[in-house]
Each structure stands twice: as structure tokens, then as C-alpha cells.
Scaffold this motif. Structure first.
Motif, short mmCIF file in Angstrom:
data_model
loop_
_atom_site.label_atom_id
_atom_site.label_comp_id
_atom_site.label_asym_id
_atom_site.label_seq_id
_atom_site.Cartn_x
_atom_site.Cartn_y
_atom_site.Cartn_z
N GLU A 80 6.17 16.37 43.74
CA GLU A 80 6.89 17.38 44.53
C GLU A 80 7.95 18.07 43.69
OE1 GLU A 80 6.72 15.69 49.10
OE2 GLU A 80 8.10 14.75 47.68
N SER A 81 8.68 17.32 42.88
CA SER A 81 9.70 17.91 42.01
C SER A 81 9.08 18.88 41.02
CB SER A 81 10.47 16.81 41.26
OG SER A 81 11.19 15.99 42.16
N ARG A 82 7.95 18.46 40.44
CA ARG A 82 7.28 19.35 39.50
C ARG A 82 6.82 20.63 40.20
NH1 ARG A 82 3.59 16.09 37.83
NH2 ARG A 82 1.94 16.75 39.27
N GLY A 83 6.25 20.46 41.39
CA GLY A 83 5.79 21.62 42.13
C GLY A 83 6.94 22.55 42.49
N LEU A 84 8.08 21.98 42.91
CA LEU A 84 9.22 22.80 43.30
C LEU A 84 9.79 23.54 42.10
CD1 LEU A 84 10.86 23.55 45.77
CD2 LEU A 84 12.39 21.64 45.29
N SER A 85 9.81 22.89 40.94
CA SER A 85 10.32 23.54 39.72
C SER A 85 9.45 24.75 39.35
CB SER A 85 10.35 22.55 38.55
OG SER A 85 11.24 21.48 38.82
N TRP A 86 8.15 24.56 39.37
CA TRP A 86 7.25 25.66 39.04
C TRP A 86 7.31 26.77 40.10
CZ3 TRP A 86 5.17 26.91 34.62
CH2 TRP A 86 4.96 25.92 33.65
N ALA A 87 7.45 26.38 41.37
CA ALA A 87 7.54 27.38 42.44
C ALA A 87 8.82 28.19 42.30
CB ALA A 87 7.50 26.70 43.80
N THR A 88 9.94 27.53 41.98
CA THR A 88 11.20 28.24 41.78
C THR A 88 11.10 29.21 40.62
OG1 THR A 88 12.42 26.31 42.61
CG2 THR A 88 13.66 27.95 41.36
N PHE A 89 10.46 28.76 39.54
CA PHE A 89 10.26 29.64 38.38
C PHE A 89 9.43 30.86 38.78
CE2 PHE A 89 7.49 30.93 34.83
CZ PHE A 89 8.46 31.39 33.95
N SER A 90 8.41 30.64 39.61
CA SER A 90 7.55 31.76 40.02
C SER A 90 8.32 32.76 40.88
CB SER A 90 6.33 31.23 40.78
OG SER A 90 6.68 30.75 42.06
N ILE A 91 9.26 32.25 41.69
CA ILE A 91 10.08 33.15 42.52
C ILE A 91 10.97 34.02 41.65
CG2 ILE A 91 11.93 33.25 44.22
CD1 ILE A 91 10.78 30.73 45.49
#
Length: 533
Positions: free
Chosen positions: A276-287
Motif C-alpha cells: 500500500e505504501s509503495r502504491g501510494l508513493s507512486w500514485a502521489t508521484f503520478s498526481i
């Protein structure tokens, strides 16, 4: 804290004079609930309103009126909707009226992206991360802030933030019902307030635009017409909610409401897993990357997203009526939720293929099934109302009557807020209420020189501040269930007694805030003024 004074508090509850007050309040609200339950379903209500318009138009068409159409200068004649020609037009145009109903496409497109973000778990993970950063002293304002931001994901706040509010308050040694109250105040009491544009913005703007076009066919209401005011209102909601929760609501709960539920299987606010942390980091970067690319595309000289008029400044060319970027707000909401949702899903391994993405969109559309049915009947009602000329007749005569009273515009706006709060006790849907109120009051206020954007802002204040005390709110029974988990005796009266102070303070404080905001002349939002004409 958990059960130390449960016996004493129970005894004091039974003997306290305040108990009679709560019992009277509960009886009063039960009457409202019974009356409200006897009203037809909103979809049926719109059908009945359409029939009423047909009958009223047949009666009024027999009379001659002196009112003059403000745009054409021609006398206003009511058109009989039961005549052969009009009934034929009704049948011919039924599909196009529904398909072209302004709020319908706006809402569905925006929620396609939000549905993916919810389905992949991005919304849940982001909310848990935000709450996990909060220190104990800032727990209340941060919870309310997250509750307000959760509006961006439609109804996610009701099913995610409110129960999590109880969990984190209990984990911090505080009363869990206070966490529910604070979160409920942010999610529902501050329903229209948000720093981030959400689906409610284009939904209401579409209704406002359709209502105002009765007077001005060229009227355009920007989906972010109230954004600046609602962003500033978020700070007000947080401040009021923070003070009430910590100083009024929680002390009363600790004294009078024992925690007597079964805490053995009490869920914990688990930290994010590695995935989940990895996913949130990549999602934040995409935003961040998406916003950077959007900014670059808009600021690039000669950008097709800007108004091509060379006489406009950079800011004007971006925010003008002709700027494609301003007419693309809804698609942008869709894209800016879709991208991080998909990125999170693949990075956190909550989705395996593109089929899961389509599943998320499908679930979002399934949840909108009722809205689509209601929109069909609402579209037919509004079309009949506009075609009959009854709306323009009421608007012109009503404006003349209000004008003859010589009331300040501010008093009129306060009246709209009060009316909305009253209607909200019987009709829980925000869009349903505005669909009923807007066709009458938006043109009427335009005749008085009050802009549609200001009328919409007043409606949003009244609607939000009364949400938390109406049992007809679709999620109200769910919140009662959340309360029962910690206090077995919880019921409608328990929830109302918790939320009534929020409702009163929000109604008074937010109304005053709107009047001050208006007096200072601070912009309501993009392409939005306070006056019309």
C-alpha cells in the motif's frame, strides 16, 4: 475512560432534566421522520410535479398576464402543456430531453474516474495515511479536514472516514462517539466545503445553468463558480467543528454516554502495508506529474487550452468563457482520479489487469442507478416547467413583489438559506432539492440583480448545515449503527443530540461568513460575480 463511570453516567442520564429535553427533541424529530417518509420518492415526486405543471398550465393558459419577458420584451403567455401539439412534442423530445439533461453527463463522467480510485483502494489508503500523520493535539481538526476532502470521492467519507474517526479517537483514549460526530460534521455538515473540486460542483452548476437559461439562454455557469468561497469555508468548518467537538460535544459524551459495546474485536487503525505504501508513493508521484503536465500545457504560449483572443492577459485567457481548459473541468476531474487510481492499483497489486479498472467504473455506475432514474423524471419536469412559461412568469412577478418590498439583497439570500434548510428535512438529496428550488429562485434572483452563482452558494450553505440533523439523509441510519457499536442505547435521538449544536453553529456562522465574504467582494470562484445584469 472506557467504562469507569458508566454506572454513574447511566444514573445521571436517567435522572437528569436534560433527558426530558432529549426525549422531546427525539419525539419532534420522529414526527418529521414520519411526515418525511410519507412523501413520495424523489423520482415519483418529479413525475407528480410534471403532472401538476401540465394541469396548472392548462388552467393558466386561459388568462392574459401583464408580465413582460425581460429578454424579448414580449408579454408572457402560459402555454398549455395538455394541448395536442405540446403532448406530441413531449413524446418526440422525451429521449433528447433526458440525454441532454445538463447534470447527467457531468456527474457520470466525473464519477468514472472516482470509481476507479475507490475500487483500487487509492482513496482508502490516502485517507489512512493522512490520519496516521496526525498528532494527538491536532486529531480533531485533521479528522474534519480529511472528512471534508473525502467529498472528492463522492460518498467515500460516510463509509470510510466516519468509522475510522471512531477508531482513531478510541485508540487515542478519547470518546469514539466524538470521533463519529467530528467526522460526520466534516463529511455531511461541511458537504459543500472542499479545497479540491468534486462531483458536487459540476452537478449543482449544471442545474443552476439550466435554471438560469430560462431568462438568459446564453448563460454559462462555471463548474468551479463557488470554488474560492467553498475553499475558504473549509477553514470555517474546521474551526467550528474543532471547538464544538473538544469543548462541548466530547465533555458531554464522557459525562453522560458510557462506552458499553463489545470492544473485543475492535478494529485498529492499521498502518499501510508495504504494498500500500509503495502504491501510494507512486500514485502521489503520478498526481504531481499530472498537474505539472497540465500546467505546462496551459502555460505554453499558443496553447489550444487557452482562449485564443490576443487581447486577453495570461490569467484571462485561462479563465475566460472561451478557454477550453475551463470547459474541461469535468474531464479533468475524471483523468486526475483515473491516473492515480490505476497507478496505485498496479503498484499496490490490488488490480491485475485492465478488467479490474473497468470493474471499478462499472461499480461507480451501478451506484448511480437511482440518480439516473431520478434524473430522467427531473429532466422531464424541468422541460415542462420551462416550456409552459410558468417559471418565467413566477420569476418576473416574484421579483417584482420582492422588489416592491425593498428588502436588501442580503436578507433575500438569508431567506434562501433558511428555506433550503427547511426543505432538507423532507428531501435528503442535494441535487433533488436544487432541482426543485433552482428553476424558481435562480431566475427570480437574477431579476433582482443577484447572480446565479451567489444563489447557488446560498443554497449550498443551507443544504450542508442541515444535512446532519435530518433522518432522511440516506446515510443517517448507517451513522446510528456506527454509534451503537460503542453505545448500545444509541438511536436517532443520540445522534441528533450530538449533531444539533454543529447544525446550529454551521448555519449561523456560515451565513454570516457568506455575508462578510460578499461585503468584501472576494470572488466566489471562477467566472463568478455577485450581481447579474
Amino acid at each position: 475512560m472506557e467504562n469507569n463511570n458508566s454506572n454513574a453516567s447511566t444514573s445521571s442520564q436517567n435522572s437528569s432534566p436534560d433527558n426530558k429535553q432529549r426525549s422531546f427533541l427525539e419525539r419532534s424529530l420522529n414526527v418529521i421522520e414520519v411526515v418525511g417518509n410519507k412523501l413520495p420518492d424523489p423520482a415519483v415526486l418529479f413525475f407528480l410535479l410534471m403532472i401538476a405543471v401540465w394541469i396548472a398550465s392548462a388552467f393558466l393558459a386561459q388568462f392574459t398576464f401583464t408580465a413582460v419577458h425581460p429578454s424579448t420584451g414580449e408579454p408572457i403567455n402560459v402555454i398549455n402543456q395538455l394541448s395536442g401539439d405540446q403532448l406530441a412534442n413531449f413524446m418526440v423530445n422525451m429521449v433528447s430531453v433526458f440525454v441532454n439533461f445538463a447534470p447527467l453527463g457531468i456527474v457520470l463522467v466525473a464519477l468514472l474516474g472516482v470509481g476507479v480510485a475507490e475500487h483500487t483502494g487509492f482513496v482508502n489508503a490516502a485517507l489512512r495515511k493522512l490520519l496516521g500523520w496526525t498528532s494527538a493535539s491536532l486529531l480533531t481538526p485533521m479528522l474534519i479536514l480529511v472528512a471534508i476532502v473525502s467529498h472528492t470521492a463522492a460518498d467515500a467519507g460516510y463509509v470510510v472516514v466516519i468509522p475510522l474517526g471512531a477508531v482513531i479517537f478510541y485508540a487515542a483514549g478519547r470518546h469514539p462517539l466524538a470521533g463519529i460526530a467530528a467526522a460526520f460534521a466534516g463529511v455531511s455538515g461541511g458537504f459543500s466545503a472542499n479545497f479540491i473540486p468534486s462531483a458536487i460542483d459540476p452537478m449543482l452548476a449544471g442545474i443552476t445553468e439550466a435554471a438560469g437559461q430560462v431568462l438568459d439562454p446564453e448563460l454559462y455557469v462555471n463548474p468551479l463558480a463557488n470554488w474560492f468561497f467553498m475553499s475558504a469555508s473549509s477553514l470555517l468548518i474546521i474551526g467550528i467543528g474543532w471547538w464544538l467537538t473538544d469543548k462541548v460535544i466530547e465533555p458531554r459524551l464522557v459525562k453522560d454516554t458510557p462506552i458499553d459495546g463489545d470492544m473485543s474485536d475492535m478494529p485498529t487503525l492499521e498502518p499501510l502495508s508495504r504494498e500500500e505504501s509503495r502504491g501510494l508513493s507512486w500514485a502521489t508521484f503520478s498526481i504531481v506529474l499530472s498537474f505539472a503536465l497540465l500546467a505546462a500545457a496551459v502555460l505554453w504560449p499558443g496553447s489550444p487550452l487557452r482562449d485564443p483572443n490576443p487581447d486577453l492577459t495570461l490569467f484571462e485567457s485561462i479563465t475566460s468563457f472561451g478557454a477550453p481548459v475551463m470547459r474541461s473541468i469535468v474531464p479533468l476531474i475524471f483523468i486526475l482520479f483515473l491516473i492515480p487510481g490505476v497507478v496505485y492499483g498496479y503498484a499496490a497489486r490490488t488490480i491485475e489487469s485492465h478488467k479490474d479498472i473497468i470493474t471499478g467504473m462499472s461499480k461507480a455506475m451501478e451506484s448511480m442507478g437511482y440518480y439516473i432514474v431520478m434524473a430522467f423524471f427531473a429532466a422531464q419536469f424541468i422541460a415542462a416547467f420551462n416550456s409552459s412559461n410558468i417559471g418565467i412568469l413566477i420569476a418576473v412577478n416574484g421579483a417584482g413583489w420582492l422588489g416592491s418590498l425593498g428588502l436588501p439583497a442580503q436578507v433575500t439570500i438569508v431567506g434562501i438559506i433558511g428555506l433550503t434548510m427547511f426543505v432538507n428535512l423532507f428531501v435528503g438529496s442535494a441535487s433533488a432539492k436544487w432541482l426543485i428550488i433552482a428553476p424558481i429562485f435562480v431566475p427570480m434572483l437574477m431579476q433582482l440583480g443577484i447572480s446565479p452563482e451567489l444563489a447557488q452558494a446560498a443554497y449550498r450553505v443551507g443544504d450542508s448545515s442541515s444535512n446532519i440533523i435530518t433522518p432522511l439523509l440516506p446515510y443517517f441510519p448507517l451513522i446510528v449503527v456506527f454509534c451503537k457499536r460503542y453505545f448500545k442505547g444509541a438511536g436517532i435521538g443520540t445522534l441528533i443530540s450530538m449533531m444539533l449544536p454543529y447544525s446550529i453553529m454551521l448555519a449561523v456562522g456560515w451565513t454570516i461568513f457568506l455575508l462578510i465574504y460578499w461585503a468584501l467582494g472576494i470572488p466566489l470562484g471562477l467566472q463568478a460575480g455577485y450581481t447579474y445584469g
